[in-house]
Design a protein around this motif. Structure first.
Motif: not given
Ligand SMILES: Cc1cc2nc3c(=O)[nH]c(=O)nc-3n(C[C@H](O)[C@H](O)[C@H](O)COP(=O)(O)OP(=O)(O)OC[C@H]3O[C@@H](n4cnc5c(N)ncnc54)[C@H](O)[C@@H]3O)c2cc1C
Lengths: 566, 180
Positions: A18, A37-38, A79-80, A109, A111, A113, A116, A119-120, A122, A304-305, A498, A546
């Motif tokens: 995301m 990079l993913e 995880c629900y 997750g 991959q 995406g 994202s 996610w739920a 909200q 990378a989250a 979170h 974020f």
């Molecule tokens: C079931 C569920 C419900 C949720 N509901 C909500 C909600 O309602 N509201 C809300 O605000 N948030 C919610 N979230 C949380 C939300 O999905 C995350 O906060 C958000 O996706 C974070 O974005 P991000 O880019 O940090 O991480 P991500 O979307 O997880 O993306 C990180 C990416 O980095 C990649 N990565 C990791 N390590 C490496 C590496 N070493 N090298 C290369 N790539 C790497 C991963 O593969 C991934 O694709 C929910 C999550 C889940 C699973």
């Protein structure tokens, strides 16, 4: 593999989820040659949603996770959303192991995406009551930004994402740029009024969500259609009705022609050049061939989250930074916090028997934090937000056997009474003792040290749970709800999904890792804009913040590069 | 796909039965349900039992798989091995009980007797021998689970969800206050 110029970019973004999606989109829109990079596989919108059109009866186990998988993967099974329909989007416990110094359910997750997809959806804005929390209440460090710094970026992100909401005019939860809201149902409205009549400063509002309830030009340009309220979003949506990176940011960035996306690329570390005194690139390991490759750029965004971002930085050691990139003060990986989701309450509502609901919607009601807003008033710091939903299903008579059973099941049995429920979303206090680090001996399949996680609840969290039970029991009783049941799930941290912090923002390089632009104090061309940057966690679902921080930081970096400062 | 797999299982087993006609006492185990190792008669029996528990009559219920296949998918794939073993013990106990009480195979019994036998397991056993008590309990859990999954197969069908549970795949809209 390819010639060197293929390995040089203006910007590298680590993680195609995301937030990484946002960074890539901003860079590509502004003409920067960008490498995304993913570590996981590609998930192409429409093409890679194998279950999206399946009916419930078409699943072999009607949604249930097979026992063998559940037993081998206890964490993800908790995880629900980890069900038969979307299990292919989650990382299994056995896929990429980590060490639980204390129990932590790490939900991931891997991959294009990221999370994202599942996610739920909200989304709520923070207010200054949240940004001012650490300074007022004396924990963590002061946030280097306030609401005014991020407000326009919330607008910017919401316009692109599409957020359905009501204009509630609450100082605790600023309004955004909203698409129309679905209905709150008759019992939710009844509770809304009951709370308004009986309590000061408590509000039951519509839960803002990232769904297209109205068409706008910007969504047409993304190729998205209106949400059909299917409520199986975790499978990926053929309409693009909710926001995920796959249907929006990634194809948008690709269309500019400026994006190079490299999947199956596990980032090992960021390369720091001691002579140039800056980060020059990123080292990756191919997920299949295990071959190491390096890519170079002027700017690096780490997305990378939260916890994987911490892991990458901790693993980015050099002569200048023996303890991890930018980690002069030793705080990298520390002050990780999360949301306390342990408390639930359910009840029955005997009224409004003459009504039911029809159709579907992708959200329910939301109660913003009401504790300790204007001043400290409880024995614990901060507070909690909560969900609220009311629903009513058809009664089915399962009695009997033989034809009697067939007749019972198919007879019209009316409706059950309404059931109502809430769950707590509590703010936890970031502490030095809640940390992640790299395990000394255990390594993953790529030879990268495994992440060790040591995060726990504390007394403040326990008190907050009790208060939630007391306050919500009182609110439910005043509304005349019966059969009130409270439940502490005792779930480990992490299942809230979170987790935040470890690379926090702050004014002072001695006590924080990032400045107010999400830029590393000690390594100016590296930015961290996912959850790892969070100084405190507030109660709101965090991803909107974020995304807004990412868009803001990316545009700052673009300006900096133009001026030659980065 | 699942149906084809089940058919293939049956073909494998009946082929086995042709080659080894003397093994009638113990038909070869059905492939595909590795935690259960049922034979084809037992597989068929589950279907008969499910149809007695919940006769579909003329209802236009179409499901991706026959009911016995669904039940066994759920037991074999989604329950701990312990419970699978108990299920099979209960199933075999139940078949013996039919023979013992009615001197008949279940499918040849009258409907009344089938249901009476099924219902007799709602009672506590008068046996005191721990082994017999344990078999009785296995039979109880067998009938409970078979009923539960039979009902789930039925109520989760397209027909039932659409006609009795207001199921809509694409609701499009939400109405929060509709007179009942
Ligand atoms: C079931 C569920 C419900 C949720 N509901 C909500 C909600 O309602 N509201 C809300 O605000 N948030 C919610 N979230 C949380 C939300 O999905 C995350 O906060 C958000 O996706 C974070 O974005 P991000 O880019 O940090 O991480 P991500 O979307 O997880 O993306 C990180 C990416 O980095 C990649 N990565 C990791 N390590 C490496 C590496 N070493 N090298 C290369 N790539 C790497 C991963 O593969 C991934 O694709 C929910 C999550 C889940 C699973």
């Amino acid at each position: 593999m390819s010639n060197q110029s293929d390995h040089h970019f203006d910007a590298i973004v680590i993680g195609a989820g995301m937030t990484g999606g946002w960074a890539a989109k901003e860079f590509c829109d502004k003409g920067l040659k960008t490498l995304l990079l993913e570590r996981g596989r590609n998930v192409e919108h429409l093409k890679d949603y194998p279950t999206t059109t399946m009916q419930p009866w078409q699943f072999k186990h009607r949604g249930k996770i097979p026992q063998e998988i559940a037993e081998a993967n206890p964490v993800i099974t908790r995880c629900y959303a980890y069900k038969e329909d979307a299990m292919h989007f989650f990382v299994k416990d056995t896929d990429h192991k980590y060490v639980q110094e204390k129990p932590f359910d790490w939900i991931r997750g891997y991959q294009v995406g990221g999370k994202s997809i599942m996610w739920a959806r909200q989304v709520q804005r923070w207010s200054d009551y949240d940004f001012e929390g650490p300074a007022r209440d004396g924990f963590a460090v002061d946030w280097p930004i306030r609401y005014k710094d991020i407000e326009k970026w919330y607008n910017y992100v919401e316009k692109f994402v599409g957020v359905s909401g009501n204009y509630d005019k609450l100082d605790t939860l600023p309004d955004g740029d909203f698409l129309k809201a679905w209905d709150l149902n008759v019992v939710e409205k009844y509770f809304q009024n009951s709370v308004k009549d009986n309590f000061k400063n408590r509000h039951v509002i519509y839960g803002r969500c990232a769904h297209l309830t109205e068409m706008k030009e910007i969504f047409k340009q993304q190729g998205r259609a209106l949400c059909q309220a299917r409520r199986i979003c975790q499978r990926g949506c053929p309409y693009g009705g909710y926001f995920n990176a796959n249907s929006t940011l990634i194809p948008w960035a690709q269309k500019t022609g400026n994006l190079t996306m490299r999947t199956d690329a596990v980032v090992h570390s960021i390369i720091f050049d001691d002579k140039e005194n800056r980060a020059t690139g990123v080292r990756i390991i191919d997920a299949h061939t295990k071959e190491t490759t390096e890519y170079f750029a002027k700017t690096i965004f780490v997305n990378a989250a939260t916890l994987n971002t911490n892991a990458i930085l901790l693993n980015s050691t050099s002569k200048r930074f023996p303890n991890g990139l930018g980690n002069d003060n030793g705080l990298l990986g520390k002050y990780v916090a999360f949301h306390n989701y342990r408390a639930k309450i359910n009840a029955t509502h005997e009224g409004h028997k003459e009504f039911r609901t029809t159709g579907g919607r992708a959200t329910s009601a939301y109660i913003p934090r009401f504790r300790n807003i204007y001043k400290q008033e409880t024995e614990f710091l901060r507070g909690y937000a909560a969900g609220f939903s009311a629903g009513r299903s058809r009664a089915v008579n399962y009695d009997g056997i033989g034809e009697e059973l067939t007749n019972n099941l198919t007879a019209e049995a009316g409706f059950k009474p309404w059931s109502v429920g809430s769950h707590m979303m509590g703010e936890t206090i970031p502490k030095e003792s809640n940390y992640v680090n790299l395990h000394e001996t255990q390594k993953d399949e790529y030879g990268i040290p495994s992440l060790n996680i040591s995060i726990d609840y504390d007394d403040n969290d326990e008190k907050m749970i009790q208060d939630f039970f007391e306050q919500f029991t009182d609110m439910y009783k005043k509304a005349g709800f019966t059969n009130i049941q409270t439940r502490d799930t005792k779930q480990a941290p992490g299942l809230d999904i979170h987790e935040m912090g470890g690379v926090r923002m702050g004014h002072d390089p001695k006590t924080s890792l990032l400045n107010k632009w999400n830029q590393m104090h000690e390594c100016k061309n590296v930015f961290v804009t996912d959850g790892a940057c969070m100084t405190s966690v507030a109660t709101q679902n965090p991803s909107l913040t974020f995304m807004a921080l990412t868009a803001r930081a990316a545009n700052y970096a673009i300006e900096g590069m133009k001026k030659g400062e980065i | 796909m699942q149906r084809r797999q089940a058919l293939r299982n049956i073909i494998v087993v009946s082929a086995g039965a042709i080659i080894f006609p003397h093994c009638k006492m113990e038909p070869a185990p059905l492939q595909g349900y590795k935690n259960l190792m049922l034979n084809v008669d037992e597989f068929k029996f589950i279907g008969d039992l499910a149809n007695s528990i919940l006769p579909k009559g003329d209802l236009p219920i179409e499901t991706p798989e026959p009911v016995q296949e669904f039940i066994l998918n759920m037991v074999n794939d989604c329950m701990p091995l312990e419970d699978c073993k108990k299920y099979v013990a209960g199933l075999r106990g139940f078949i013996s009980l039919a023979k013992e009480k009615y001197d008949s195979s279940f499918s040849k019994m009258t409907k009344e007797n089938q249901l009476a036998l099924f219902n007799s397991l709602n009672e506590k056993t008068e046996e005191t021998d721990p082994e017999k008590v344990s078999i009785w309990e296995s039979m109880q859990s067998f009938t409970d689970l078979t009923k539960r999954f039979t009902v789930q197969h039925f109520t989760g069908s397209d027909y039932f969800m659409t006609n009795h549970l207001d199921w809509q795949f694409l609701p499009g809209e939400y109405n929060g206050k509709v007179p009942v």
